[in-house]
Motif scaffolding. Sequence first.
Motif, PDB file in Angstrom:
ATOM      1  N   MET A   1       0.844  -1.191   0.000  1.00 50.71           N
ATOM      2  CA  MET A   1       0.000   0.000   0.000  1.00 50.71           C
ATOM      3  C   MET A   1       0.885   1.249   0.000  1.00 50.71           C
ATOM      4  O   MET A   1       1.868   1.310   0.747  1.00 50.71           O
ATOM      5  CB  MET A   1      -0.917   0.014   1.231  1.00 50.71           C
ATOM      6  N   SER A   2       0.546   2.228  -0.830  1.00 47.92           N
ATOM      7  CA  SER A   2       1.348   3.448  -0.907  1.00 47.92           C
ATOM      8  C   SER A   2       1.193   4.279   0.358  1.00 47.92           C
ATOM      9  O   SER A   2       0.249   4.108   1.131  1.00 47.92           O
ATOM     10  CB  SER A   2       0.937   4.266  -2.134  1.00 47.92           C
ATOM     11  N   LYS A   3       2.106   5.196   0.549  1.00 51.72           N
ATOM     12  CA  LYS A   3       2.131   6.045   1.732  1.00 51.72           C
ATOM     13  C   LYS A   3       2.051   7.512   1.327  1.00 51.72           C
ATOM     14  O   LYS A   3       2.252   7.867   0.170  1.00 51.72           O
ATOM     15  CB  LYS A   3       3.414   5.795   2.534  1.00 51.72           C
ATOM     16  N   ILE A   4       1.784   8.350   2.295  1.00 53.16           N
ATOM     17  CA  ILE A   4       1.780   9.798   2.084  1.00 53.16           C
ATOM     18  C   ILE A   4       2.932  10.391   2.879  1.00 53.16           C
ATOM     19  O   ILE A   4       3.007  10.226   4.103  1.00 53.16           O
ATOM     20  CB  ILE A   4       0.447  10.433   2.530  1.00 53.16           C
ATOM     21  N   TYR A   5       3.845  11.058   2.200  1.00 54.30           N
ATOM     22  CA  TYR A   5       4.978  11.703   2.853  1.00 54.30           C
ATOM     23  C   TYR A   5       4.776  13.221   2.840  1.00 54.30           C
ATOM     24  O   TYR A   5       4.647  13.824   1.772  1.00 54.30           O
ATOM     25  CB  TYR A   5       6.279  11.356   2.146  1.00 54.30           C
ATOM     26  N   VAL A   6       4.728  13.810   4.021  1.00 56.25           N
ATOM     27  CA  VAL A   6       4.613  15.263   4.159  1.00 56.25           C
ATOM     28  C   VAL A   6       6.011  15.823   4.405  1.00 56.25           C
ATOM     29  O   VAL A   6       6.671  15.433   5.381  1.00 56.25           O
ATOM     30  CB  VAL A   6       3.667  15.644   5.315  1.00 56.25           C
ATOM     31  N   LEU A   7       6.479  16.719   3.542  1.00 57.76           N
ATOM     32  CA  LEU A   7       7.859  17.206   3.615  1.00 57.76           C
ATOM     33  C   LEU A   7       7.956  18.507   4.394  1.00 57.76           C
ATOM     34  O   LEU A   7       7.187  19.451   4.168  1.00 57.76           O
ATOM     35  CB  LEU A   7       8.429  17.420   2.209  1.00 57.76           C
ATOM     36  N   ASP A   8       8.928  18.554   5.289  1.00 60.26           N
ATOM     37  CA  ASP A   8       9.268  19.789   5.998  1.00 60.26           C
ATOM     38  C   ASP A   8      10.149  20.657   5.094  1.00 60.26           C
ATOM     39  O   ASP A   8      10.787  20.166   4.152  1.00 60.26           O
ATOM     40  CB  ASP A   8      10.013  19.447   7.296  1.00 60.26           C
ATOM     41  N   THR A   9      10.210  21.943   5.406  1.00 58.56           N
ATOM     42  CA  THR A   9      10.981  22.883   4.579  1.00 58.56           C
ATOM     43  C   THR A   9      12.453  22.501   4.508  1.00 58.56           C
ATOM     44  O   THR A   9      13.085  22.588   3.450  1.00 58.56           O
ATOM     45  CB  THR A   9      10.852  24.311   5.148  1.00 58.56           C
ATOM     46  N   ASN A  10      13.016  22.070   5.628  1.00 58.68           N
ATOM     47  CA  ASN A  10      14.455  21.799   5.659  1.00 58.68           C
ATOM     48  C   ASN A  10      14.855  20.639   4.755  1.00 58.68           C
ATOM     49  O   ASN A  10      16.005  20.549   4.330  1.00 58.68           O
ATOM     50  CB  ASN A  10      14.936  21.547   7.105  1.00 58.68           C
ATOM     51  N   VAL A  11      13.917  19.746   4.448  1.00 59.63           N
ATOM     52  CA  VAL A  11      14.215  18.642   3.529  1.00 59.63           C
ATOM     53  C   VAL A  11      14.455  19.196   2.128  1.00 59.63           C
ATOM     54  O   VAL A  11      15.418  18.832   1.450  1.00 59.63           O
ATOM     55  CB  VAL A  11      13.072  17.608   3.515  1.00 59.63           C
ATOM     56  N   LEU A  12      13.599  20.107   1.693  1.00 62.13           N
ATOM     57  CA  LEU A  12      13.738  20.713   0.366  1.00 62.13           C
ATOM     58  C   LEU A  12      14.967  21.607   0.281  1.00 62.13           C
ATOM     59  O   LEU A  12      15.637  21.654  -0.751  1.00 62.13           O
ATOM     60  CB  LEU A  12      12.488  21.522   0.027  1.00 62.13           C
ATOM     61  N   LEU A  13      15.277  22.308   1.367  1.00 63.64           N
ATOM     62  CA  LEU A  13      16.442  23.195   1.361  1.00 63.64           C
ATOM     63  C   LEU A  13      17.749  22.414   1.435  1.00 63.64           C
ATOM     64  O   LEU A  13      18.793  22.912   1.012  1.00 63.64           O
ATOM     65  CB  LEU A  13      16.357  24.194   2.520  1.00 63.64           C
ATOM     66  N   GLN A  14      17.701  21.212   1.975  1.00 69.01           N
ATOM     67  CA  GLN A  14      18.887  20.355   1.998  1.00 69.01           C
ATOM     68  C   GLN A  14      19.101  19.694   0.647  1.00 69.01           C
ATOM     69  O   GLN A  14      20.212  19.635   0.128  1.00 69.01           O
ATOM     70  CB  GLN A  14      18.741  19.293   3.089  1.00 69.01           C
ATOM     71  N   ASP A  15      18.028  19.195   0.053  1.00 65.69           N
ATOM     72  CA  ASP A  15      18.109  18.507  -1.242  1.00 65.69           C
ATOM     73  C   ASP A  15      16.886  18.868  -2.078  1.00 65.69           C
ATOM     74  O   ASP A  15      15.800  18.324  -1.870  1.00 65.69           O
ATOM     75  CB  ASP A  15      18.181  16.993  -1.025  1.00 65.69           C
ATOM     76  N   PRO A  16      17.035  19.794  -3.032  1.00 65.43           N
ATOM     77  CA  PRO A  16      15.891  20.214  -3.862  1.00 65.43           C
ATOM     78  C   PRO A  16      15.239  19.059  -4.610  1.00 65.43           C
ATOM     79  O   PRO A  16      14.053  19.111  -4.928  1.00 65.43           O
ATOM     80  CB  PRO A  16      16.514  21.229  -4.826  1.00 65.43           C
ATOM     81  N   TYR A  17      16.016  18.007  -4.899  1.00 66.32           N
ATOM     82  CA  TYR A  17      15.488  16.873  -5.655  1.00 66.32           C
ATOM     83  C   TYR A  17      14.894  15.793  -4.749  1.00 66.32           C
ATOM     84  O   TYR A  17      14.605  14.685  -5.212  1.00 66.32           O
ATOM     85  CB  TYR A  17      16.590  16.272  -6.528  1.00 66.32           C
ATOM     86  N   SER A  18      14.727  16.118  -3.467  1.00 65.95           N
ATOM     87  CA  SER A  18      14.149  15.151  -2.529  1.00 65.95           C
ATOM     88  C   SER A  18      12.722  14.772  -2.921  1.00 65.95           C
ATOM     89  O   SER A  18      12.235  13.704  -2.541  1.00 65.95           O
ATOM     90  CB  SER A  18      14.156  15.719  -1.111  1.00 65.95           C
ATOM     91  N   ILE A  19      12.056  15.627  -3.684  1.00 67.67           N
ATOM     92  CA  ILE A  19      10.688  15.341  -4.143  1.00 67.67           C
ATOM     93  C   ILE A  19      10.626  14.001  -4.870  1.00 67.67           C
ATOM     94  O   ILE A  19       9.637  13.273  -4.786  1.00 67.67           O
ATOM     95  CB  ILE A  19      10.213  16.465  -5.090  1.00 67.67           C
ATOM     96  N   PHE A  20      11.726  13.658  -5.554  1.00 67.68           N
ATOM     97  CA  PHE A  20      11.745  12.457  -6.380  1.00 67.68           C
ATOM     98  C   PHE A  20      12.338  11.251  -5.659  1.00 67.68           C
ATOM     99  O   PHE A  20      12.671  10.251  -6.296  1.00 67.68           O
ATOM    100  CB  PHE A  20      12.552  12.725  -7.659  1.00 67.68           C
ATOM    101  N   SER A  21      12.471  11.325  -4.332  1.00 71.72           N
ATOM    102  CA  SER A  21      13.158  10.274  -3.573  1.00 71.72           C
ATOM    103  C   SER A  21      12.210   9.299  -2.865  1.00 71.72           C
ATOM    104  O   SER A  21      12.665   8.476  -2.083  1.00 71.72           O
ATOM    105  CB  SER A  21      14.087  10.913  -2.520  1.00 71.72           C
ATOM    106  N   PHE A  22      10.901   9.393  -3.139  1.00 74.24           N
ATOM    107  CA  PHE A  22       9.944   8.600  -2.355  1.00 74.24           C
ATOM    108  C   PHE A  22       9.201   7.567  -3.194  1.00 74.24           C
ATOM    109  O   PHE A  22       8.060   7.202  -2.899  1.00 74.24           O
ATOM    110  CB  PHE A  22       8.962   9.540  -1.652  1.00 74.24           C
ATOM    111  N   GLU A  23       9.863   7.112  -4.257  1.00 69.16           N
ATOM    112  CA  GLU A  23       9.367   6.020  -5.101  1.00 69.16           C
ATOM    113  C   GLU A  23       7.939   6.289  -5.574  1.00 69.16           C
ATOM    114  O   GLU A  23       7.632   7.389  -6.027  1.00 69.16           O
ATOM    115  CB  GLU A  23       9.487   4.691  -4.345  1.00 69.16           C
ATOM    116  N   ASP A  24       7.045   5.281  -5.461  1.00 66.71           N
ATOM    117  CA  ASP A  24       5.699   5.426  -6.029  1.00 66.71           C
ATOM    118  C   ASP A  24       4.675   5.896  -4.994  1.00 66.71           C
ATOM    119  O   ASP A  24       3.480   5.580  -5.084  1.00 66.71           O
ATOM    120  CB  ASP A  24       5.245   4.096  -6.635  1.00 66.71           C
TER     121      ASP A  24
END
Length: 442
Positions: A1-24
């Motif tokens: 079953m897929s999951k929902i990942y809610v991202l904090d600001t510091n994740v995006l500021l550390q790695d802008p491409y983190s959006i694409f790191s959570f598979e399907d």
Amino acid sequence: MSKIYVLDTNVLLQDPYSIFSFEDNEVVIPAVVLEEVDSKKRYMDEIGRNARQVSRLIDNLRQTGKLHEKIPLENGGVMRIELNHRSFHQLQDIFVEKTNDNRILAVAKNLSLEEETKENGRLVILVSKDALVRVKADAIGLNSEDFLSDRVIENDAIYTGYAELFVAVEVLNQFYEKGEIPISLFSTYSFYPNQFLVLKDAMGSSQSALGMVDSKRQKIKKLVFDHDHIWGIRSRNVQQTMAIELLLRKDLPLVTLIGKAGTGKTLLALAAGLMQTEDYGEYKKLLVARPIVPVGKDLGFLPGEKEEKLRPWMQPIYDNLEYLFNVKKPGELDAILAGMGSIEVEALTYIRGRSIPEQFIIIDEAQNLTKHEVKTILTRVGEKSKIVLMGDPEQIDHPYLDAYNNGLTYVVERFKDQSISGHVKLFKGERSGLAQLAADLL
């Protein structure tokens, strides 16, 4: 079953491409995160650069659909900007102030409560680099995780640059007689280019030898340099002997040194650089630089010209130079450096756009560099130059870096398979007994 990942600001500021790191799975970015990213995009540092990169990435995704709806990602997942679920009702009795962190927690909690009411509700996970945000999430019954995809290593097993092998006495005798042994004798082991090997007698005698794997991984050879001292600095342990070998080798344009405070990294690198620049003339200039990252509260703007502004930041370098030149009087070092003209102490702020040929380059405190910054530095290195990156991954002052994702660790792990680089981790402190005890206990 897929999951929902809610991202904090510091994740995006550390790695802008983190959006694409959570598979399907589904990636949710709360609207307040966009506001925080927007407030950082005017910064002229790494955080500002990442904020602008995040803005561009999300703007590009906007071309494929509406951001408040699910936009498909290349990795099979989806992303959306969360405009609803902002109610603070669930948290108002726990966290009184509506800070941005608490707003992000509220969005994740409300999403989680909504999913719990569904028959096939998905797991909602808040992803944050902020330990206290994860603690708060746990306190309100919300699943949370650190963002680990940016880590170069998963644990403390960073490459040390050397290994110990127990061998037969006959192998040791062959190594002493011929100065080398074939690596095929150790077919069950895997070695890296330019890795040091401490060969010890398997029968338990005190007989041992220090060798180095050649760049083609075919032989284990004796060290090329067997210096008792360089510029008056003597090796005090086997790791320092390894470091001297790397620092003096012309065929290794990249050297990385890792070690706690007081292990001799800066002093050895400066001594090797001075000897090869001043005595041997192998390089035209010795360039020493370090990132401008304060420890504790920043003092703010400093008066004077560029050299005067840099002096407090570069004082650790000058301390080592005073020791090497045996300076006795105030101002004597400045006169020596002005007379030599071949030593340049610089801040990394000014390195972008430069090309640095035929120089011995030392980058101190490299653990405070991001992956992007360290790439910028290494791509500045010109022909016939040698660069030394050194630091202690356990002493990081950058807000978004740790021992596992900093630029120094990144270079060590990425270059350990390359024939043009060498690395060693220094363990024993030689500054003083007190300094070593402090490094161990504190």
